[in-house]
Design a protein around this motif. Structure first.
Motif, short mmCIF file in Angstrom:
data_model
loop_
_atom_site.label_atom_id
_atom_site.label_comp_id
_atom_site.label_asym_id
_atom_site.label_seq_id
_atom_site.Cartn_x
_atom_site.Cartn_y
_atom_site.Cartn_z
N GLN A 91 0.84 -1.19 0.00
CA GLN A 91 0.00 0.00 0.00
C GLN A 91 0.88 1.26 0.00
N PHE A 92 1.95 1.20 0.79
CA PHE A 92 2.93 2.30 0.79
C PHE A 92 4.13 1.85 -0.02
N HIS A 93 4.86 2.83 -0.53
CA HIS A 93 5.93 2.45 -1.47
C HIS A 93 7.13 1.78 -0.80
N TYR A 94 7.39 2.16 0.48
CA TYR A 94 8.54 1.61 1.22
C TYR A 94 9.85 1.71 0.46
N LEU A 95 10.04 2.84 -0.21
CA LEU A 95 11.36 3.05 -0.83
C LEU A 95 12.33 3.52 0.27
N PHE A 99 18.33 6.59 -0.49
CA PHE A 99 18.89 6.18 -1.77
C PHE A 99 18.15 6.85 -2.92
N THR A 100 18.82 6.90 -4.07
CA THR A 100 18.15 7.45 -5.25
C THR A 100 17.16 6.41 -5.77
N VAL A 101 16.32 6.87 -6.67
CA VAL A 101 15.33 5.99 -7.29
C VAL A 101 16.03 4.79 -7.93
N LEU A 102 17.08 5.08 -8.69
CA LEU A 102 17.79 4.02 -9.39
C LEU A 102 18.36 2.99 -8.40
N GLN A 103 18.99 3.50 -7.32
CA GLN A 103 19.57 2.58 -6.32
C GLN A 103 18.50 1.71 -5.69
N ASN A 104 17.34 2.32 -5.40
CA ASN A 104 16.24 1.56 -4.82
C ASN A 104 15.84 0.39 -5.71
N VAL A 105 15.78 0.65 -7.00
CA VAL A 105 15.38 -0.41 -7.94
C VAL A 105 16.47 -1.47 -8.03
N MET A 106 17.72 -1.02 -7.91
CA MET A 106 18.84 -1.95 -8.09
C MET A 106 19.07 -2.88 -6.89
N ILE A 107 18.66 -2.44 -5.68
CA ILE A 107 19.03 -3.18 -4.47
C ILE A 107 18.67 -4.69 -4.51
N PRO A 108 17.43 -5.06 -4.90
CA PRO A 108 17.15 -6.51 -4.91
C PRO A 108 18.03 -7.27 -5.90
N ALA A 109 18.40 -6.60 -7.00
CA ALA A 109 19.24 -7.27 -7.99
C ALA A 109 20.67 -7.39 -7.48
N SER A 141 14.70 9.19 -3.56
CA SER A 141 13.37 8.58 -3.71
C SER A 141 12.28 9.36 -2.98
N ASN A 142 12.66 10.13 -1.94
CA ASN A 142 11.60 10.82 -1.20
C ASN A 142 11.20 12.16 -1.83
N LYS A 143 11.81 12.47 -2.99
CA LYS A 143 11.46 13.72 -3.67
C LYS A 143 10.38 13.51 -4.74
N LEU A 144 9.88 12.28 -4.84
CA LEU A 144 8.91 11.99 -5.91
C LEU A 144 7.48 12.11 -5.40
N SER A 145 6.53 12.22 -6.32
CA SER A 145 5.12 12.24 -5.93
C SER A 145 4.68 10.82 -5.58
N GLY A 146 3.53 10.72 -4.90
CA GLY A 146 3.04 9.41 -4.47
C GLY A 146 2.90 8.42 -5.61
N GLY A 147 2.33 8.88 -6.72
CA GLY A 147 2.12 7.98 -7.87
C GLY A 147 3.44 7.51 -8.45
N GLN A 148 4.39 8.46 -8.55
CA GLN A 148 5.71 8.09 -9.08
C GLN A 148 6.41 7.10 -8.17
N GLN A 149 6.29 7.34 -6.86
CA GLN A 149 6.94 6.43 -5.91
C GLN A 149 6.39 5.01 -6.05
N GLN A 150 5.06 4.92 -6.23
CA GLN A 150 4.48 3.58 -6.36
C GLN A 150 4.97 2.90 -7.64
N ARG A 151 5.15 3.70 -8.71
CA ARG A 151 5.66 3.12 -9.94
C ARG A 151 7.10 2.64 -9.77
N VAL A 152 7.89 3.43 -9.02
CA VAL A 152 9.26 2.99 -8.73
C VAL A 152 9.23 1.68 -7.94
N ALA A 153 8.29 1.61 -6.97
CA ALA A 153 8.18 0.38 -6.17
C ALA A 153 7.85 -0.82 -7.07
N ILE A 154 7.03 -0.58 -8.09
CA ILE A 154 6.70 -1.68 -9.01
C ILE A 154 7.94 -2.06 -9.82
#
Lengths: 223, 414
Positions: A91-95, A99-109, A141-154
């Motif tokens: 429900q929440f993005h939990y980014l 970290f930057t958006v890119l780093q957040n996406v990269m962490i699981p990989a 990651s905390n500088k993004l809007s809610g919708g963008q954050q959720q897309r980053v989480a996806i």
């Protein structure tokens, strides 16, 4: 082809008193299916999702994902399994805010360590582009809007090409526009990329548009 | 670079103030430890050195104050013997066969030097000034072997004593009090009332008031002459060992062999050496307290960090980080804090030590030093860094373990 199979899954809550939340649930999900879990509050749909997610190991019955029997595995094995096979959207993005958006996406990989750093970065960009947030890649990651954050989480959920994406109210905290965007993304993932998705939702509109609706009541699947 | 390390570093860098405060705790603790331990061990070394200059490793003498059983005890060992007001027997302080004993001790391979001598209380008269002190009749070359007197001569040379049978080498403090200079003649009066005029041929300074202000060296035969004693009258045998730590073990053996009291330097300087023990206790208790406080600081900060990062920990675990990965993230943070804090602490300690060693300090009449002694041994710096890192590791372990045990479901379900 079955991606997930649950056989006679039961679960008890012990606080404040012993209570059977899930009652011998049988469920199988095919590859590429976009499945919504619905039901009233307290019917056990979230509880079921967390059992299916392997994070909750305190249940009876059997669970198999991607042909691997997971019941009885220890926490470390399950951690590794989740890393490689399951993506989460909450429900929440939990980014991670540092970290930057890119780093957040990269962490699981990076945790999976299947590809080199350069490949992981390329893949992260690819996922971000797919979700239309590539412009934001280098922002905190905390500088993004809610919708963008959720897309980053996806994007983060997708980075390791999981067998299943599990969503716990993925649109619960979004306005109708963003809810629509997220639904479109899920739909496209399921249709185009044959991505299996299991999402718990309260949103009837959202549920109606998915491939399959499973309704729960009092710990049982009713339809 | 490993992933937990990267995450740990990012956490630390993103909260610089908090990180610096935690590090400062360690820095302060280790800095104080280094400064204290440097000064205290410096003082200890000095104390030991003073003990070594003011007393031989082992001194053999005739202890006439020793308790002697009354003759009645021999005659009537079973009975109850009461003797009131027993006085010590009129005994000479002479050590019989002192030269023979010295010769025998010299053969021991552990012995560096042996100096048989005689000492006596005397009065020094120079003009109207009369001071009491001691005079030691020595073979000056042997005595030099024991106490390195050559290096401590302020005026004249020790050989002057050999060529001047009526010469004395006087402590610098004593000469100053008498207002006498090299070449002056002073009158020596013994407790028995004999007097003799001797010529000052040199001045020495050991650096300890208790010696420099009272003692003089003269030739053995001259002192025997002043005291009106025969040529075999010697009262002390001073021994220096190759390894002074063996003194405590050797002294009782010598006492048993020769039948005279033999005292090692540790016993002779027990009060001085007690200070060493007290200083060590102080140093370590203060340092450990400081480090524990720093440790609690780290514990608190990490605990707070973990509280704030519950969500992050939960999502990391959901995404496939195991408990030990999470523990690593926080352990690495506390170890980085500990390591950088400790290294900075060593630098601070070193600077403090430099300041202390530069500060002027007047030892007065007691000890001739102009600044405090500070020890710059690398050993203590290694101890410091080990202490610092160990404390932070322990302080970090408990919160990290808690982080590892976080149940992601509880947090993610909201």
């Amino acid at each position: 082809m079955q991606v997930l199979k649950a056989h006679k899954v039961s679960k008890y809550f012990y606080e404040p008193e012993k209570f059977k939340v899930l009652k011998e649930i049988d469920l199988s999900v095919n590859k590429g299916e976009f499945l919504s879990l619905v039901g009233k509050s307290g019917c056990g749909k979230s509880t079921l999702l967390y059992v299916l997610s392997t994070m909750d190991t305190d249940y009876e019955g059997e669970l198999e994902i991607a042909g691997q029997r997971l019941t009885g595995s220890d926490q470390n094995q399950l951690s590794k399994f989740r890393n490689a096979h399951i993506g989460f959207v909450f429900q929440f993005h939990y980014l991670l805010p540092e970290f930057t958006v890119l780093q957040n996406v990269m962490i699981p990989a990076l945790k999976l360590a299947k590809y080199t750093l350069r490949e992981i970065e390329a893949r992260a960009y690819e996922k971000l582009t797919m979700l239309g947030v590539q412009e934001q890649a280098l922002k905190p990651s905390n500088k993004l809007s809610g919708g963008q954050q959720q897309r980053v989480a996806i994007a983060r959920a997708l980075i390791n090409d999981p067998d299943i994406i599990m969503g716990d109210e993925p649109t619960g905290n979004l306005d109708s526009y963003n809810t629509h965007v997220v639904f479109e993304i899920f739909n496209e993932l399921a249709q185009r990329y044959k991505q299996t998705i299991i999402a718990v939702t309260h949103d009837e509109e959202f549920a109606k548009k998915s491939d399959r609706i499973i309704e729960m009541s009092d710990g049982k699947i009713v339809s | 670079m490993s992933l937990p390390f990267t995450i740990a570093r990012t956490h630390l860098v993103s909260k610089p103030k908090q990180t610096i405060v935690a590090m400062l705790g360690v820095t302060f603790g280790i800095g104080m430890f280094i400064a204290m331990v440097s000064l205290m061990t410096g003082l200890n070394d000095m104390t030991e050195e003073l003990a070594m200059t003011s007393s031989p490793d082992i001194r053999i003498y005739h202890d006439i104050t020793a308790d002697r059983p009354s003759i009645l005890e021999h005659v009537n060992p079973q009975g109850i013997n009461l003797v009131y007001h027993t006085k010590p027997k009129n005994e000479s302080q002479k050590v019989r066969n002192a030269l023979k004993i010295a010769e025998m001790i010299r053969k021991n391979p552990d012995v560096w030097g042996v100096s048989p001598q005689l000492t006596s209380q005397v009065f020094y008269n120079y003009g109207p000034v009369q001071l009491n002190g001691t005079i030691a009749g020595v073979d000056i070359l042997e005595e030099d072997r024991l106490f390195d007197i050559k290096a401590k001569m302020k005026e004249g040379r020790i050989e002057n004593l050999i060529v001047n049978p009526d010469g004395i080498i006087m402590g610098k403090g004593l000469a100053r009090k008498l207002n006498a200079k090299t070449g002056d003649r002073v009158v020596i009066t013994t407790p028995q009332g004999f007097t003799m005029t001797l010529k000052i041929v040199g001045l020495f300074q050991m650096g300890v008031g208790t010696i420099d202000n009272v003692k003089s060296y003269a030739n053995i035969s001259m002192v025997q002459n002043i005291l009106q004693r025969d040529k075999s009258y010697l009262t002390d045998i001073n021994i220096k060992l190759k390894d002074f730590h063996r003194a405590k073990a050797m002294a009782p053996q010598l006492q048993k062999t020769f039948g005279y009291k033999s005292e090692d330097w540790e016993t002779a300087n027990a009060t001085m050496l007690l200070g060493v023990i007290i200083r060590n206790i102080l140093t370590y208790s203060v340092s450990i307290t400081l480090l524990i406080v720093a440790g609690f600081g780290i514990y608190n900060i990490l605990n707070m960090t973990i509280m704030n990062k519950m969500k992050d920990i939960a999502i990391l675990k959901a995404m496939g980080f195991s408990g030990s990965d999470v523990r690593k993230i926080f352990m690495i943070q506390s170890l980085i804090i500990g390591l950088i804090g400790s290294i900075a602490g060593l630098a601070v300690g070193f600077l403090l030590s430099l300041l202390i060693v530069r500060a002027p300090f007047d030892g007065g009449d007691v000890i001739s030093i102009d600044h405090l002694p500070v020890n710059f041994e690398a050993k203590y710096y290694i101890v410091g860094i080990v202490f610092g890192v160990a404390t932070t590791a322990i302080a970090g372990y408990m919160p990290s373990r808690k982080a590892a045990k976080v149940d992601p479901i509880e947090i993610l379900r909201g």
